[in-house]
Design an enzyme around this catalytic site. Sequence first.
Site, PDB file in Angstrom:
ATOM      1  N   GLU A 221       0.877  -1.159   0.000  1.00 27.98           N
ATOM      2  CA  GLU A 221       0.000   0.000   0.000  1.00 27.98           C
ATOM      3  C   GLU A 221       0.923   1.219   0.000  1.00 27.98           C
ATOM      4  OE1 GLU A 221      -3.926   1.248   2.565  1.00 27.98           O
ATOM      5  OE2 GLU A 221      -2.237   0.319   3.553  1.00 27.98           O
ATOM      6  N   ARG A 441       5.234 -15.025   9.138  1.00 26.82           N
ATOM      7  CA  ARG A 441       5.920 -13.747   9.107  1.00 26.82           C
ATOM      8  C   ARG A 441       7.067 -13.746  10.108  1.00 26.82           C
ATOM      9  NH1 ARG A 441       2.541  -8.641  11.549  1.00 26.82           N
ATOM     10  NH2 ARG A 441       4.205  -8.133  12.996  1.00 26.82           N
ATOM     11  N   LYS A 451       3.421   1.471  12.061  1.00 23.12           N
ATOM     12  CA  LYS A 451       3.673   2.790  11.492  1.00 23.12           C
ATOM     13  C   LYS A 451       3.449   3.882  12.538  1.00 23.12           C
ATOM     14  CE  LYS A 451       1.813   2.543   7.451  1.00 23.12           C
ATOM     15  NZ  LYS A 451       0.698   2.666   6.496  1.00 23.12           N
TER      16      LYS A 451
END
Length: 721
Positions: A221, A441, A451
């Site tokens: 994104e 992951r 973020k």
Amino acid sequence: MSFNLSIPVKTTNIPYPVLIAVGIINESNLDVSISIEFIDEKEIDGGNLKLTTPGETFISQLDALDYLGQTFPKLLLEKTKSQDWIKFALDKFYIKNFKELTFDLEKLDHHLNFRSFIIGYNLSLSDIAIWGVLRANPLMGSVLKNEVYQNISRWYNFIESLSGAFNGSVELLTKSTNELKKSAKSAKAQATGKKETHKANFEIDLPGAEIGKVVTRFPPEPSGYLHIGHAKAAILNEYFAHAYKGKLIIRFDDTNPSKEKMEFQDSIIEDLELLGIKGDKITYSSDYFDEMYELAVKMIKDGNAYCDDTPVEQMRQERMDGVKSCRRDRSIEENLAIFQEMKEGSEIGLKHVLRAKIDFENNNKALRDPAIYRCNLQPHHRTGSKWKMYPIYDFCNPVVDSIEGITHCLRTNEYRDRNPQYEWIQKALGLRSVNIWDFGRVNFVRTLLSKRKLQWFVDKNYVSNWDDPRFPTVRGVRRRGMTVEGLRNFIISQGPSKNIINLDWSVIWSLNKKVIDPVAPRFTAVLFENAVPVKLDGPEQTKIELKPKHKKNPEVGDKKVVYSNEVLIDQEDADLKEGEEITFMDWGNIIITKVEKDNDVVKSIEAKLHLDGDFRKTSKKITWLANTSDKIEVDLVDFDHLITKDKLDEDDNFEDFITPKTEFHTKAFADLNVANLKAGDIIQFERKGYYRVDQPFEQGKPAVLFTIPDGKQVSRYGAKK
Ligand SMILES: *[C@@H]1O[C@H](CO)[C@@H](O)[C@H](O)[C@H]1NC(C)=O
Ligand SMILES: *[C@@H]1O[C@H](CO)[C@@H](O)[C@H](O)[C@H]1NC(C)=O
Ligand SMILES: CC(=O)N[C@H]1CO[C@H](CO)[C@@H](O)[C@@H]1O
């Protein structure tokens, strides 16, 4: 026709060696031709080939090679005929486990230093065998391409250039495989019970993957910088695309105008370049807004979607509880009308979302009628104000993956619950289905990826910016001294592991060290604080000699070494006694004649050169730096983790675990060569460690170098770095 070779194309160990040998025989002007057939099977008579000759039949590759070598000696054999390397190739290089391979690859790399051929001075079956097996091993593609083993890559390319049979046989196999697949109608091998994957095993097994046809995608994104968590997806997608000689699409998933900015697109492309990744194509989800709109309308018309204006909180609760929405049974006409209102962004439209009508009480909550379109009046950075509503990720992904020709959707298994939803959407719309392949992951200890939290560190000036070397962003770790190869080797060694692991950074840094150590030039630095002057009885004049920058790797080049009668050594090395004989590295032995101290601090030393002394007999070998005006000042910077707890719990507030001090500066002197280094250069200060130049030297300003962790240092706050 008395010679025939049959190869089962589905074998995991493609017998390229025999195929190439046969290719060479067929290319020659001998009066023989061996016909080759490919069979759509996993094996033939239990083996990966069948060679039929006038006298005998072989199903073992070793026997077949032996026979061909004896029968066509001029073409295939070196005089010093030996089966050792052929056996070695067949035994060791089909293995699809990176760790196990490494050992034997190193051996081969070493053997090939200064050799053009495996044996003697001409192409032999040994070269053919090793080339062929490496070619058959899907792990090797990027290893060879990236010259992880320089000598192997050089030899590999050289051998390939010698005879068309090498590439010819690869192409032959690819073509035949594709044709077989085409003709093999729907006799599709069904999902075999998936192999248990182990940590660090890289068993490549993309279901349904065909050489030349794989298309993967990396869909970031455009709303932030890439971090180390994204790197695994990016590298694996690229890895598979290229291992299968397919394509990688970089797709900006720009479906949320509130979060996205043009500037992030550029930074993501740059970040990918820092990872050594270049897509074959760059696309945007927004390229498909028209198609997605049509498909959403189709979903409504098929009775597979409905518009819902249940308030957000209530909708969430209903989905939790498996309760049917009161809007679920709206008529198709009504839904189409409201969807039109959504499209226009009208007052009624804005209250609604479009939901897929899947199963509101399914055990898998991802299937409880997920929202697939929502309104947003904010202009989009690519489509402006054309659209007032946008597809949601869960809809956009399966649709665009299918339209774009993606064959394999690689994503982390956090999405596993959403896989059935992905499949449902493609099926409901009659779109080509895409294989989902998920992997675990990677999390790192003492590392925040969110973020919002990272932004907090920037805002509070704990770090300089998003490329701060303490940040887990791609630019941050690169600035700290991580190499593309180090990172790739790490990710590939993790491979398709499904375990979500919490990894110590030392693992990745020690892999990085393996990459930089053989090539990092060596220089000298002496710490400024309490540096000890050593006065020597000569040379009277300063002299400069050229010495290799790397003792084991002459290709790194030469540097200037200044010899002078006054040198500096580190206080740490100055614990010396009068009469003691020690070695000055790259110079020779010296004998200490006088040590002057102030309490425990050594102030100065006098010594005499004893260049005839045997350096093998001294126990102290230390670094030194001529105290001449050409030495420069450097600022050595070390960093620590930003937080003090390995793994934060759900209810931990990260602000309670901020490491008090994370940046450490040490002033030092370095040799004159360091003045010529450029930003980004990676070096070693001998007996100190590895450094990356962050700011090159300028007159009057010290060069700034960051310590590169090598997996061994322990942080001041208890964790491995
Ligand atoms: C190497 O093999 C080729 C092909 O058989 C032959 O023409 C050439 O003379 C050989 N070279 C040497 C140095 O033996
Ligand atoms: C190095 O030499 C300069 C010039 O002679 C001198 O001023 C300085 O003190 C020396 N450095 C050390 C650490 O002794
Ligand atoms: C002949 C040749 O290319 N030799 C190289 C083999 O690889 C080592 C390092 O991996 C190099 O130092 C050699 O120059």
